[in-house]
Scaffold this active site. Structure first.
Site, PDB file in Angstrom:
ATOM      1  N   GLY A 253       0.826  -1.212   0.000  1.00 54.90           N
ATOM      2  CA  GLY A 253       0.000   0.000   0.000  1.00 54.90           C
ATOM      3  C   GLY A 253       0.853   1.253   0.000  1.00 54.90           C
TER       4      GLY A 253
ATOM      5  CB  SER B 288       0.494   4.009  -5.627  1.00 52.95           C
ATOM      6  OG  SER B 288       1.742   3.527  -6.028  1.00 52.95           O
TER       7      SER B 288
ATOM      8  CD  GLU C 112       7.930  -2.246  -5.957  1.00 56.99           C
ATOM      9  OE1 GLU C 112       8.054  -1.435  -5.026  1.00 56.99           O
ATOM     10  OE2 GLU C 112       6.914  -2.320  -6.668  1.00 56.99           O
TER      11      GLU C 112
ATOM     12  CG  ASN D   5      11.387   2.240 -16.926  1.00 54.92           C
ATOM     13  OD1 ASN D   5      11.072   1.769 -15.834  1.00 54.92           O
ATOM     14  ND2 ASN D   5      11.705   1.490 -17.955  1.00 54.92           N
ATOM     15  CD  GLU D   6       8.902   7.874 -18.310  1.00 56.88           C
ATOM     16  OE1 GLU D   6       8.520   7.226 -17.312  1.00 56.88           O
ATOM     17  OE2 GLU D   6       8.571   7.569 -19.468  1.00 56.88           O
TER      18      GLU D   6
HETATM   19  C1  LIG Z   1       0.026  -2.780 -12.999  1.00 56.25           C
HETATM   20  C2  LIG Z   1       0.459  -1.890 -11.861  1.00 56.25           C
HETATM   21  C3  LIG Z   1       0.641  -2.441 -10.606  1.00 56.25           C
HETATM   22  C4  LIG Z   1       0.998  -1.628  -9.525  1.00 56.25           C
HETATM   23  N1  LIG Z   1       1.108  -2.200  -8.273  1.00 56.25           N
HETATM   24  C5  LIG Z   1       1.291  -1.398  -7.205  1.00 56.25           C
HETATM   25  C6  LIG Z   1       1.241  -1.933  -5.864  1.00 56.25           C
HETATM   26  O1  LIG Z   1       1.051  -3.141  -5.666  1.00 56.25           O
HETATM   27  N2  LIG Z   1       1.363  -1.093  -4.827  1.00 56.25           N
HETATM   28  C7  LIG Z   1       1.589   0.251  -5.001  1.00 56.25           C
HETATM   29  O2  LIG Z   1       1.718   0.958  -4.002  1.00 56.25           O
HETATM   30  N3  LIG Z   1       1.651   0.796  -6.242  1.00 56.25           N
HETATM   31  C8  LIG Z   1       1.497   0.008  -7.335  1.00 56.25           C
HETATM   32  N4  LIG Z   1       1.517   0.540  -8.609  1.00 56.25           N
HETATM   33  C9  LIG Z   1       1.641   1.997  -8.748  1.00 56.25           C
HETATM   34  C10 LIG Z   1       2.921   2.476  -9.388  1.00 56.25           C
HETATM   35  O3  LIG Z   1       3.997   2.414  -8.496  1.00 56.25           O
HETATM   36  C11 LIG Z   1       2.651   3.903  -9.924  1.00 56.25           C
HETATM   37  O4  LIG Z   1       1.719   3.772 -10.983  1.00 56.25           O
HETATM   38  C12 LIG Z   1       3.904   4.581 -10.381  1.00 56.25           C
HETATM   39  O5  LIG Z   1       4.725   4.913  -9.305  1.00 56.25           O
HETATM   40  C13 LIG Z   1       3.585   5.866 -11.214  1.00 56.25           C
HETATM   41  O6  LIG Z   1       2.720   6.695 -10.523  1.00 56.25           O
HETATM   42  P1  LIG Z   1       1.372   7.248 -11.195  1.00 56.25           P
HETATM   43  O7  LIG Z   1       0.638   6.092 -11.806  1.00 56.25           O
HETATM   44  O8  LIG Z   1       0.649   8.059 -10.174  1.00 56.25           O
HETATM   45  O9  LIG Z   1       1.839   8.176 -12.394  1.00 56.25           O
HETATM   46  P2  LIG Z   1       2.356   9.677 -12.292  1.00 56.25           P
HETATM   47  O10 LIG Z   1       3.270   9.813 -11.142  1.00 56.25           O
HETATM   48  O11 LIG Z   1       1.169  10.585 -12.350  1.00 56.25           O
HETATM   49  O12 LIG Z   1       3.198   9.817 -13.633  1.00 56.25           O
HETATM   50  C14 LIG Z   1       2.576  10.011 -14.892  1.00 56.25           C
HETATM   51  C15 LIG Z   1       3.667  10.141 -15.942  1.00 56.25           C
HETATM   52  O13 LIG Z   1       4.490  11.278 -15.641  1.00 56.25           O
HETATM   53  C16 LIG Z   1       5.857  10.915 -15.563  1.00 56.25           C
HETATM   54  N5  LIG Z   1       6.521  11.638 -14.480  1.00 56.25           N
HETATM   55  C17 LIG Z   1       6.036  11.882 -13.231  1.00 56.25           C
HETATM   56  N6  LIG Z   1       6.941  12.565 -12.500  1.00 56.25           N
HETATM   57  C18 LIG Z   1       8.027  12.753 -13.293  1.00 56.25           C
HETATM   58  C19 LIG Z   1       9.296  13.384 -13.103  1.00 56.25           C
HETATM   59  N7  LIG Z   1       9.630  13.950 -11.944  1.00 56.25           N
HETATM   60  N8  LIG Z   1      10.168  13.373 -14.150  1.00 56.25           N
HETATM   61  C20 LIG Z   1       9.848  12.793 -15.339  1.00 56.25           C
HETATM   62  N9  LIG Z   1       8.654  12.189 -15.568  1.00 56.25           N
HETATM   63  C21 LIG Z   1       7.756  12.162 -14.565  1.00 56.25           C
HETATM   64  C22 LIG Z   1       5.853   9.418 -15.220  1.00 56.25           C
HETATM   65  O14 LIG Z   1       7.009   8.787 -15.688  1.00 56.25           O
HETATM   66  C23 LIG Z   1       4.616   8.934 -15.985  1.00 56.25           C
HETATM   67  O15 LIG Z   1       4.950   8.687 -17.326  1.00 56.25           O
HETATM   68  C24 LIG Z   1       1.198  -0.241  -9.716  1.00 56.25           C
HETATM   69  C25 LIG Z   1       1.040   0.314 -10.994  1.00 56.25           C
HETATM   70  C26 LIG Z   1       0.669  -0.491 -12.056  1.00 56.25           C
HETATM   71  C27 LIG Z   1       0.464   0.145 -13.415  1.00 56.25           C
END
Ligand SMILES: Cc1cc2nc3c(=O)[nH]c(=O)nc-3n(C[C@H](O)[C@H](O)[C@H](O)COP(=O)(O)OP(=O)(O)OC[C@H]3O[C@@H](n4cnc5c(N)ncnc54)[C@H](O)[C@@H]3O)c2cc1C
Length: 398
Positions: free
Chosen positions: A127, A129, A244, A384-385
């Site tokens: 838990g 995100s 992780e 990855n970014e």
């Molecule tokens: C299939 C799946 C399983 C997951 N499982 C879990 C889980 O079990 N537990 C958990 O806690 N989380 C989980 N996650 C969440 C995951 O860790 C987040 O989706 C991830 O960290 C990205 O956050 P976000 O989706 O809010 O995207 P955002 O943070 O909103 O990012 C959106 C886009 O903006 C880019 N971006 C954001 N900030 C920057 C920056 N500073 N510089 C350059 N680019 C940037 C990102 O690369 C991305 O392309 C999961 C996600 C997926 C898709």
């Protein structure tokens, strides 16, 4: 670079191979090999077989049930298991929470939770995100307010992988909102059966429901479920992410998938010739193989540093980026090899026993679903970014 094993390492590899031949159920390896979805029972079955052998937690200290394997032995085990198409072990308890408990938890917490992870009593989920806190994780808002000997938790987590199966969730919660945002976060262990928790599935691009939203309304959590010190959770959270990211790289799985891709490229014809003779396809295949060979070395460096108690931040981010790029490129080439058979997107083709109309050779069935599912690899565990930013800060001090 091709790794060469010593005589002892070769003997160990043979021991691992014999074990896999003897104990890995064919039904499970067939499912993994043909890209079928694994059920909870499938994952638990392989977990129990490894636990019985004492090989479930090679990265734990021996006193808690780990092995005393060298870095090379861990590498050999991981790659051999993947190449035999063994299921991947669900990492949340075993490879993510456990290292945190061992480094930052109390002895009581270790004695209580670690055996339950090993014997499969507790299935954990992560838990971290929230809807407004993904890349910017430290902005998380789920609050934990101390009342006597409990915390009262309110808020929402999202993207919680396999949360529908979980008995427990490890959560980052806000215990102080007054100062710098990283300094008011705590690491809390929460029983998923607690009153006030609701789990709602999210349907993904490939039709699967592997992630969830988790809502917390006035959930009472005993204070002894706090790991480490209150407001120091950010340190523990980052330590866990190193594990992780290393795990997401999936080198063994890529080695197995690359072998399958090469076989497909040798046996699939385009314009009367095997695909492997197509210069563009062959060039992408060769680059993949070179990248994967190089990544093995980085992987050994990370395993070595982690084994010595370190948290190799930049290297684990490198592994995460390159490992997921490789996994996605393998998926892209499989789709290219499938040609027109990759067009029908039949999500059910990933389910065991799917008996739909054949639209191509068996291996083409799950290719599209896997391609879509693999989009997640460059997002989760920190996109990855964002990993590139971590590397630039750690190495270039930007
Ligand atoms: C299939 C799946 C399983 C997951 N499982 C879990 C889980 O079990 N537990 C958990 O806690 N989380 C989980 N996650 C969440 C995951 O860790 C987040 O989706 C991830 O960290 C990205 O956050 P976000 O989706 O809010 O995207 P955002 O943070 O909103 O990012 C959106 C886009 O903006 C880019 N971006 C954001 N900030 C920057 C920056 N500073 N510089 C350059 N680019 C940037 C990102 O690369 C991305 O392309 C999961 C996600 C997926 C898709």
């Amino acid at each position: 670079m091709n790794l060469e094993y010593t005589t002892e390492e070769e003997a160990f590899r043979d021991e691992v191979r014999a074990f896999l031949k003897d104990k890995l159920p064919k039904r499970l390896s067939d499912k993994v090999r043909t890209g079928k979805r694994l059920t909870k029972a499938d994952m638990e079955e392989w977990h129990a077989i490894l636990n019985e052998k004492g090989w479930l937690a090679p990265h734990w200290p021996e006193k808690y049930g780990g092995t005393d394997w060298s870095v090379m032995q861990k590498f050999i085990f991981e790659t051999e298991a993947a190449q035999a198409h063994a299921p991947r072990i669900v990492p949340f308890g075993l490879s993510m929470l456990a290292p945190v408990l061992i480094k930052y938890g109390t002895e009581e917490q270790c004695q209580h939770y670690l055996p339950r992870i090993l014997d499969g009593t507790d299935w954990w989920c992560q838990g971290y995100s929230e809807p407004g806190a993904g890349s910017d994780l430290a902005s998380l808002k789920t609050s934990a307010v101390r009342e006597g000997d409990h915390y009262i938790v309110n808020g929402q987590k999202t993207w919680t992988t396999l949360g529908q199966h979980a008995d427990w969730i490890f959560c980052l919660v806000r215990t102080d909102a007054s100062g710098k945002k990283q300094e008011g976060i705590s690491f809390l262990l929460i029983d998923m059966d607690s009153p006030g928790i609701e789990v709602r599935p999210i349907k993904l691009l490939d039709g699967d429901e592997e992630v969830n939203e988790v809502f917390f309304t006035d959930v009472k959590v005993p204070v002894e479920n706090l790991v480490g010190e209150e407001n120091k959770g950010w340190t523990y959270a980052k330590y866990l992410l190193t594990y992780e990211r290393t795990n997401i790289a999936g080198i063994g799985a890529s080695m197995a998938a690359l072998e399958q891709l090469k076989e497909v490229a040798r046996t699939t014809k385009r314009g009367g010739k095997p695909l492997i003779e197509d210069p563009l396809f062959a060039q992408r295949l060769a680059k993949l193989e070179i990248d994967l060979e190089n990544m093995k070395t980085t992987n050994l460096r990370v395993l070595d540093a982690a084994g010595k108690g370190g948290a190799p931040v930049a290297e684990s981010s490198m592994l995460k980026i390159r490992g997921t790029e490789i996994r996605q490129e393998i998926g892209s080439l499989m789709r290219r090899a499938a040609g027109r058979y990759a067009q029908p997107f039949v999500a059910e083709s990933m389910d065991e026993g799917y008996n739909g109309a054949p639209v191509g050779p068996e291996w083409t069935g799950p290719v599209s679903s896997q391609y879509f599912n693999n989009r997640k690899l460059s997002i989760f565990g920190g996109s990855n970014e964002v990993q590139r930013e971590i590397i630039s800060k750690a190495i270039l001090e930007l």
